[in-house]
Every structure is written in structure tokens, then in C-alpha cells.
Design a protein around this motif. Structure first.
Motif, PDB file in Angstrom:
ATOM      1  N   LEU A  24      16.069  -0.784  13.786  1.00  0.00           N
ATOM      2  CA  LEU A  24      14.552  -1.185  14.109  1.00  0.00           C
ATOM      3  C   LEU A  24      13.476  -0.046  14.320  1.00  0.00           C
ATOM      4  N   SER A  25      13.863   1.095  14.779  1.00  0.00           N
ATOM      5  CA  SER A  25      13.028   2.148  14.725  1.00  0.00           C
ATOM      6  C   SER A  25      12.560   2.624  13.389  1.00  0.00           C
ATOM      7  N   LEU A  26      13.554   2.672  12.288  1.00  0.00           N
ATOM      8  CA  LEU A  26      13.433   3.138  10.973  1.00  0.00           C
ATOM      9  C   LEU A  26      12.232   2.010  10.458  1.00  0.00           C
ATOM     10  N   HIS A  27      12.432   0.933  10.714  1.00  0.00           N
ATOM     11  CA  HIS A  27      11.595  -0.327  10.215  1.00  0.00           C
ATOM     12  C   HIS A  27      10.210  -0.027  10.684  1.00  0.00           C
ATOM     13  N   LEU A  28      10.110   0.197  12.176  1.00  0.00           N
ATOM     14  CA  LEU A  28       8.738   0.356  12.665  1.00  0.00           C
ATOM     15  C   LEU A  28       8.278   1.618  11.912  1.00  0.00           C
ATOM     16  N   ALA A  29       8.868   2.632  11.852  1.00  0.00           N
ATOM     17  CA  ALA A  29       8.463   3.739  11.111  1.00  0.00           C
ATOM     18  C   ALA A  29       7.898   3.754   9.962  1.00  0.00           C
ATOM     19  N   GLY A  30       8.628   2.927   9.194  1.00  0.00           N
ATOM     20  CA  GLY A  30       8.086   2.586   7.694  1.00  0.00           C
ATOM     21  C   GLY A  30       7.033   1.737   7.765  1.00  0.00           C
ATOM     22  N   CYS A  31       6.462   1.031   8.849  1.00  0.00           N
ATOM     23  CA  CYS A  31       5.475   0.191   8.846  1.00  0.00           C
ATOM     24  C   CYS A  31       4.147   1.027   9.241  1.00  0.00           C
ATOM     25  N   ALA A  32       4.467   2.130   9.680  1.00  0.00           N
ATOM     26  CA  ALA A  32       3.126   2.980  10.511  1.00  0.00           C
ATOM     27  C   ALA A  32       2.544   3.280   9.038  1.00  0.00           C
ATOM     28  N   ARG A  33       1.110   2.992   9.219  1.00  0.00           N
ATOM     29  CA  ARG A  33      -0.041   3.403   8.360  1.00  0.00           C
ATOM     30  C   ARG A  33      -0.138   4.738   8.128  1.00  0.00           C
ATOM     31  N   PRO A  34      -0.247   5.270   7.035  1.00  0.00           N
ATOM     32  CA  PRO A  34      -0.743   6.873   6.866  1.00  0.00           C
ATOM     33  C   PRO A  34      -1.977   7.064   7.341  1.00  0.00           C
ATOM     34  N   THR A  35      -2.109   8.383   7.871  1.00  0.00           N
ATOM     35  CA  THR A  35      -3.336   8.670   8.265  1.00  0.00           C
ATOM     36  C   THR A  35      -4.368   8.868   7.368  1.00  0.00           C
ATOM     37  N   PRO A  36      -5.507   8.775   7.575  1.00  0.00           N
ATOM     38  CA  PRO A  36      -6.828   8.816   6.455  1.00  0.00           C
ATOM     39  C   PRO A  36      -6.622  10.184   5.682  1.00  0.00           C
ATOM     40  N   GLU A  37      -6.163  11.287   6.277  1.00  0.00           N
ATOM     41  CA  GLU A  37      -6.001  12.611   5.502  1.00  0.00           C
ATOM     42  C   GLU A  37      -4.775  12.121   4.574  1.00  0.00           C
ATOM     43  N   GLN A  38      -3.671  11.627   4.838  1.00  0.00           N
ATOM     44  CA  GLN A  38      -2.626  11.546   4.090  1.00  0.00           C
ATOM     45  C   GLN A  38      -2.914  10.574   2.822  1.00  0.00           C
ATOM     46  N   GLN A  39      -3.740   9.535   3.142  1.00  0.00           N
ATOM     47  CA  GLN A  39      -4.135   8.473   2.242  1.00  0.00           C
ATOM     48  C   GLN A  39      -5.065   9.418   1.224  1.00  0.00           C
ATOM     49  N   LEU A  40      -5.668  10.245   1.725  1.00  0.00           N
ATOM     50  CA  LEU A  40      -6.659  10.773   0.696  1.00  0.00           C
ATOM     51  C   LEU A  40      -5.852  11.724  -0.178  1.00  0.00           C
ATOM     52  N   ARG A  41      -4.910  12.440   0.275  1.00  0.00           N
ATOM     53  CA  ARG A  41      -3.959  13.360  -0.433  1.00  0.00           C
ATOM     54  C   ARG A  41      -3.147  12.712  -1.099  1.00  0.00           C
ATOM     55  N   ASP A  42      -2.729  11.310  -0.936  1.00  0.00           N
ATOM     56  CA  ASP A  42      -2.057  10.535  -1.860  1.00  0.00           C
ATOM     57  C   ASP A  42      -2.848  10.148  -3.023  1.00  0.00           C
ATOM     58  N   GLN A  43      -4.080   9.687  -2.911  1.00  0.00           N
ATOM     59  CA  GLN A  43      -4.834   9.554  -3.786  1.00  0.00           C
ATOM     60  C   GLN A  43      -5.170  10.566  -4.957  1.00  0.00           C
ATOM     61  N   PHE A  44      -5.396  11.576  -4.052  1.00  0.00           N
ATOM     62  CA  PHE A  44      -5.594  12.944  -5.199  1.00  0.00           C
ATOM     63  C   PHE A  44      -4.365  13.144  -5.914  1.00  0.00           C
ATOM     64  N   ALA A  45      -3.275  13.012  -5.553  1.00  0.00           N
ATOM     65  CA  ALA A  45      -2.030  13.214  -6.201  1.00  0.00           C
ATOM     66  C   ALA A  45      -1.735  12.210  -7.407  1.00  0.00           C
ATOM     67  N   ALA A  46      -2.501  10.903  -6.986  1.00  0.00           N
ATOM     68  CA  ALA A  46      -2.477   9.757  -8.089  1.00  0.00           C
ATOM     69  C   ALA A  46      -3.301  10.264  -9.211  1.00  0.00           C
ATOM     70  N   GLU A 141     -13.811   3.271   0.406  1.00  0.00           N
ATOM     71  CA  GLU A 141     -14.618   2.275  -0.095  1.00  0.00           C
ATOM     72  C   GLU A 141     -13.357   1.093   0.033  1.00  0.00           C
ATOM     73  N   ASP A 142     -13.608   0.034   0.586  1.00  0.00           N
ATOM     74  CA  ASP A 142     -12.511  -1.232   0.728  1.00  0.00           C
ATOM     75  C   ASP A 142     -11.106  -0.402   0.959  1.00  0.00           C
ATOM     76  N   ASP A 143     -11.227   0.243   2.097  1.00  0.00           N
ATOM     77  CA  ASP A 143      -9.873   0.983   2.421  1.00  0.00           C
ATOM     78  C   ASP A 143      -9.328   1.784   1.560  1.00  0.00           C
ATOM     79  N   GLU A 144      -9.984   2.215   0.476  1.00  0.00           N
ATOM     80  CA  GLU A 144      -9.275   3.458  -0.409  1.00  0.00           C
ATOM     81  C   GLU A 144     -10.299   4.449  -0.507  1.00  0.00           C
ATOM     82  N   TRP A 145      -9.764   5.554  -0.829  1.00  0.00           N
ATOM     83  CA  TRP A 145     -10.542   6.734  -1.091  1.00  0.00           C
ATOM     84  C   TRP A 145     -10.944   6.872  -2.368  1.00  0.00           C
TER      85      TRP A 145
END
Length: 156
Positions: A24-46, A141-145
Motif C-alpha cells: 500500500l505504501s509503495l502504491h501511494l508513493a507511486g501515485c505521488a505527483r512529481p514536483t514542478p521542478e522534476q516535471q521540468l527536468r523530465d521535459q528537458f531530458a525528453a 501550458e495545459d499542465d506541461e512545461w
């Protein structure tokens, strides 16, 4: 009231309960939304991956419609520049230094040094390598960097 005497919990029951809590803990941790900075870093990497994998259309997915760059460059000009460089080379490598990310609500600035390498007939990139100092502007924009601004100059 009836007195209820509970027997000590068996080892098997404790193990089962512990496993259930762990799952249950692992499932809840997997559902956690990444921080805005992590989302930006992920978009940069993509974006970086798409360039290295020679997929200019995929790279442009992360670029805002109103992108602006050096000397009045717009989104179409950036796309053309990227396609031309990828067509002129057999391979392209992008190595970035540390990303200096500065978040301000729904906008961000990312500064970094980049080393671009390429093999093939040289135009924009030499056949060996060229380093750049880069400043980029991003917005949500629309929840995407989306990259909406970039400037670069050759580095030391």
C-alpha cells in the motif's frame, strides 16, 4: 460486556499485515505527483533525448507556439534549424552541465552549459564539438512545461 481475551498475533499474521502495508505504501508513493521542478527536468531530458535520437518532431512537441530565439528566430525557424543539423550529420550528441533551475510560479529559467558533438558534414556544428552557454525560458501550458525562449552563445 463480555471480556475478550486476544491471543498474541501470530508471526504469519504479522508478516501478512506488514507486506500489505508495504504494498500500500509503495502504491501511494507511486501515485505521488512529481514536483514542478522534476516535471521540468523530465521535459528537458525528453527534448534532449529526442535530439540525440534524431527525432526533431518529438523535440518540437515541448516548444511553445510563440517560441522566440536569437535574431528573431521563431518556432518554425528553430524546427528548420534542428532538421537541417540532423540531416547534415550521421550522429548528434548533446551533453549538458548542471541545470541551474529557477522556478517562479508557472514560469522557469534554466541555465546550463552544453557540448554539442556531431559526425558528418559540418554546418552549424563542427565535426568534432562546440560548447555553448544557454539560457532557456519555460512556462506551464495545459499542465506541461513548454520552451518559449532560448538564447545561446559559444562558450569558452
Amino acid at each position: 460486556m463480555k471480556n475478550v481475551i486476544r491471543e498474541p498475533e501470530s508471526t504469519r499474521a504479522r508478516l501478512w499485515r506488514t507486506c500489505l502495508l508495504l504494498v500500500l505504501s509503495l502504491h501511494l508513493a507511486g501515485c505521488a505527483r512529481p514536483t514542478p521542478e522534476q516535471q521540468l527536468r523530465d521535459q528537458f531530458a525528453a527534448l534532449q533525448r529526442a535530439v540525440e535520437q534524431r527525432r526533431p518532431a518529438d523535440a518540437m512537441e515541448g516548444v511553445a507556439e510563440d517560441f522566440s530565439g536569437p535574431a528573431g528566430m521563431d518556432r518554425a525557424a528553430l524546427h528548420n534549424l534542428l532538421r537541417a543539423q540532423l540531416l547534415a550529420r550521421d550522429s548528434v550528441g548533446v551533453t549538458t552541465g548542471r541545470l541551474d533551475v529557477s522556478l517562479q510560479a508557472d514560469t522557469a529559467t534554466v541555465r546550463f552549459d552544453a557540448l554539442l558533438t556531431g559526425a558528418g558534414r559540418g554546418r552549424w556544428l563542427p565535426d568534432s564539438a562546440q560548447s555553448y552557454r544557454v539560457i532557456t525560458g519555460w512556462r506551464r501550458e495545459d499542465d506541461e512545461w513548454r520552451l518559449h525562449y532560448a538564447e545561446w552563445q559559444t562558450g569558452p
